[in-house]
Design a protein around this motif. Structure first.
Motif, short mmCIF file in Angstrom:
data_model
loop_
_atom_site.label_atom_id
_atom_site.label_comp_id
_atom_site.label_asym_id
_atom_site.label_seq_id
_atom_site.Cartn_x
_atom_site.Cartn_y
_atom_site.Cartn_z
N SER A 1 1.38 3.68 -8.80
CA SER A 1 2.31 2.58 -8.55
C SER A 1 2.80 2.00 -9.87
O SER A 1 2.03 1.80 -10.81
N ASN B 1 4.23 -1.00 -10.05
CA ASN B 1 4.19 -2.46 -9.97
C ASN B 1 3.32 -3.14 -11.03
O ASN B 1 3.76 -4.12 -11.65
N LYS C 1 5.22 -2.97 -14.56
CA LYS C 1 6.66 -3.24 -14.67
C LYS C 1 6.99 -4.24 -15.77
O LYS C 1 7.88 -4.02 -16.60
N GLU D 1 11.95 6.45 -9.85
CA GLU D 1 10.63 6.87 -9.37
C GLU D 1 10.69 8.21 -8.65
O GLU D 1 11.68 8.52 -7.97
N GLN E 1 13.78 8.71 -5.93
CA GLN E 1 14.62 7.51 -5.85
C GLN E 1 16.07 7.94 -6.00
O GLN E 1 16.42 8.64 -6.96
N ASP F 1 13.45 0.46 -4.75
CA ASP F 1 12.03 0.81 -4.70
C ASP F 1 11.75 1.74 -3.52
O ASP F 1 10.62 1.87 -3.07
N LYS G 1 8.33 4.60 1.22
CA LYS G 1 7.52 4.01 0.15
C LYS G 1 6.12 4.58 0.28
O LYS G 1 5.61 4.72 1.40
#
Length: 504
Positions: free
Chosen positions: A254, A256, A259, A275, A287, A293, A362
Motif C-alpha cells: 500500500s 498510503n 504518500k 499504481e 491505474q 486510487d 482496490k
C-alpha cells in the motif's frame, strides 16, 4: 535515432494499444469467456487437462463444477516435478522459469511457474499497457526522453536441474527486450546484484548520472533508495537530481503510509503517481486515470478471474462467482486460471470492486494477513487508512509497522499490539494510540462493536520501534531487497514477539 524521434515513435506505438483495451472495456464478459476457452483448449492434452477432460468443457459452469479450487500447497508436488524437468503436467509448453515468491517472510518459499506465454502475454504486455495508459492521460509526457529508474528484487537467478528460479523481477530483467534495457537504469548487472547494501550504492552511482524521467518499484524500498540519493548528493529534493522526473510507478504494498514522505521528496504538484497490481502469479490491474486510487482490471492477459465472497471464505460451501457476477464494495478473495498452468488457484489477495463498468478495483489485503481473533475482521485496508489519518492528526510519519493480537488470559481482555517505527514520531504516544483507536472504530464497525465499553477488546498497545528495527529483522532473515515485505497484520503473535525481542 534521436531521443525526440524515439519518444514520438514509442508514444505512437503504445497509444495504438489503447484501442484493444477499449474492446474489453466494452465486452468484458465475452473477453473473459474467450480467455477461459483458449486456456482450456491449449492445455487439453496436458496431464491435468486429460484428468479433468478439458476438451469437453464448453462453458464456465462446467469448468467450475469439474475443476477444483486449489492452493500452492496442493499444487506443489506437480510444480516440483516440473522443476525436476518433467513437462506437460499443467501447461503444454516447456516451463523453465520459476518465480521464487517472497510475498511474506515465512521461511518456506513458493516457486511459481512462469511460462513463455505468461512472460510475453502478461508480464511484458502489462508493462507496455502501463505506459500506454499513462501516455493516453498525459499527452505532453516526455517519458522517453530519459530513462526509468527501476528497483527490482535483490536475488540472482539460480539454475537447478535445467530450470531457473529467482525473484520475478530478476526473471523479467533477464528476459526483457533490448529496447526496455536501453530505456532503463541501472544496468542489468547492477539490477541483478544479490547483496542489497552494495547494490544500493551501485544504483545511486549509476542512476544519478542519468536523465531519469520515471521511477518504478515497491514504495518501502524505493523510499530507502531515494532518501539515500538525497543524502549522497546533498540535495534538498529529487528534482534537483533529476529535473525531468515526471512519474512514479509503484506497487507491491500500500502506498498510503508513504504518500506524505514522497510528497516531501517530490515537491511538484504536477508529478504523477501510478499504481499497479502484480504478483509472481501474474499482472492483474493498472491505474488508468491520473490522481486515482482505483485500478483497472486487465482482462486480456491470459488470466481468467473468479472471486470468493470473503464472508464465505472459511465456510465449507464457499460462494465463488465469475467476473460478471461480482458486486461493488464487497470484499473478495481472488482465484486465477492462467497461461502458466495455474488452474483455479487462490493467490491469497483480497480486493473490492469500486466500479463494474468498467471493472475497477482496490486491493484490500491478504486472506492470511488480517486480525480476526475476536471477530473484529481488521484488514490491511482499514489499518493503512487509520494510520494515514492518525499521522495527519498527530503530525507524525511512519516508516514501518506490524500488529498482532493480545490474547485473552483469565479475566484480562484481548487487544491489538502494534510495533511502529516512526520517521517522525508523535509528541505523545498515548494520544497517537487514542487517535488510531478512534480511526479504526470509524472505519470498521466490527472493531467498533468489540471495543464498545471494552467489552472484548481493550485499548490497543503501541510500541515505538527503535531506528532500523524492521530493516535489521529482515536482514537477519536474509530478506533485504525490492520484493520483500513486512507482514502488516497477523492472527498470531510470532512476528510481534520476535520484533519486541529485538527492540532493545
Amino acid at each position: 535515432m534521436s531521443i525526440p524521434l524515439f519518444n514520438s515513435i514509442a508514444s505512437w506505438l503504445l497509444k495504438k494499444r489503447y484501442h484493444q483495451i477499449e474492446l474489453f472495456l466494452k465486452y468484458p464478459e465475452e473477453v473473459q469467456q474467450e480467455v477461459l476457452m483458449q486456456l482450456l483448449s491449449f492445455a487439453k492434452d496436458t496431464e491435468i487437462g486429460r484428468k479433468h477432460e478439458f476438451g469437453s468443457i464448453v462453458s464456465y459452469r462446467t469448468f467450475a463444477s469439474r475443476v477444483p479450487v486449489t492452493s500452492y500447497e496442493e499444487m506443489e508436488p506437480d510444480i516440483e516435478r516440473t522443476r525436476r524437468g518433467e513437462q506437460n503436467i499443467f501447461w503444454p509448453t516447456g516451463i523453465k522459469w520459476f518465480a521464487k515468491s517472497s510475498g511474506t517472510t515465512n521461511a518456506k518459499s513458493k516457486f511459481i511457474p512462469v511460462s513463455t506465454e505468461a512472460l510475453e502475454d502478461c508480464h511484458y504486455k502489462s508493462g507496455k499497457d502501463l505506459l500506454c495508459l499513462y501516455l493516453n492521460n498525459n499527452e505532453n509526457s516526455q517519458l522517453f526522453t530519459g530513462k526509468s529508474l527501476r528497483l527490482g528484487g535483490s536475488k540472482e537467478l539460480y539454475e537447478d536441474n535445467g530450470t531457473f528460479f529467482g525473484d520475478l523481477s530478476a526473471i523479467l530483467i533477464d528476459n526483457m527486450p533490448f529496447w526496455a534495457e536501453l530505456s532503463s537504469t541501472p544496468s542489468n548487472k547492477v539490477s541483478l546484484m544479490s547483496e542489497w547494501e552494495s547494490k544500493l550504492k551501485a544504483i545511486i552511482k549509476e542512476s544519478t548520472q542519468e536523465n531519469v524521467t520515471s521511477l518504478a518499484g515497491v514504495p518501502s524500498w524505493m523510499l530507502v533508495l531515494l532518501n539515500n540519493v538525497i543524502e549522497d548528493t546533498g540535495k534538498d529534493h529529487l528534482f534537483q537530481v533529476w529535473e525531468n522526473l515526471e512519474v512514479y510507478f509503484h506497487g507491491g504494498v500500500s502506498f498510503n503510509p508513504y504518500k506524505e514522505q514522497y510528497k516531501k521528496l517530490l515537491p511538484r504538484k504536477s508529478f504523477n503517481y501510478y499504481e499497479i497490481y502484480n504478483a509472481s502469479e501474474g499482472f492483474f490491474a493498472i491505474q488508468d486515470r491520473n490522481n486515482s486510487d482505483e485500478l483497472l482490471l486487465m482482462l486480456d492477459y491470459g488470466i481468467f478471474y473468479e472471486f470468493i465472497a470473503m464472508e464465505t471464505y472459511y465456510d465449507e460451501e464457499q460462494k465463488i462467482v465469475p467476473l460478471w457476477e461480482v458486486q461493488k464494495n464487497k470484499n473478495y478473495a481472488i482465484i486465477i486460471t492462467t497461461n502458466a498452468g495455474l488452474w483455479r488457484y487462490k493467490i491469497g489477495d483480497t480486493i473490492k470492486f469500486t466500479s463494474i463498468s468498467p471493472y475497477r478495483i482496490k486491493v484490500t489485503g491478504r486472506t492470511k494477513h488480517h486480525i480476526n481473533v475476536f471477530g473484529e475482521e481488521l484488514i490491511i485496508e482499514n489499518a493503512e487508512e487509520a494510520l494515514r489519518n492518525t499521522c495527519m492528526k498527530t503530525d507524525s510519519e511512519i516508516k514501518d509497522y506490524t500488529a498482532g493480537p493480545i490474547f485473552m488470559a483469565g479475566t484480562e481482555k484481548g487487544g491489538h499490539e502494534w510495533i511502529i517505527e516512526f520517521r517522525k514520531p508523535p509528541k505523545e504516544v498515548a494520544y497517537f494510540t487514542e487517535i488510531l483507536d478512534n480511526a479504526l472504530k470509524s472505519l470498521n464497525s466490527d472493531y467498533e462493536a468489540k471495543r464498545y465499553n471494552n467489552i472484548t477488546l481493550k485499548m490497543p498497545k503501541v510500541h515505538v520501534a527503535r531506528e532500523n528495527l524492521f530493516y535489521d529483522w529482515l536482514k537477519l532473515k536474509d530478506k533485504l531487497g525490492g520484493q520483500h515485505k513486512i507482514p502488516r497484520l497477523s492472527n498470531k503473535r510470532d512476528y510481534v514477539e520476535e520484533l519486541l525481542g529485538m527492540n532493545q
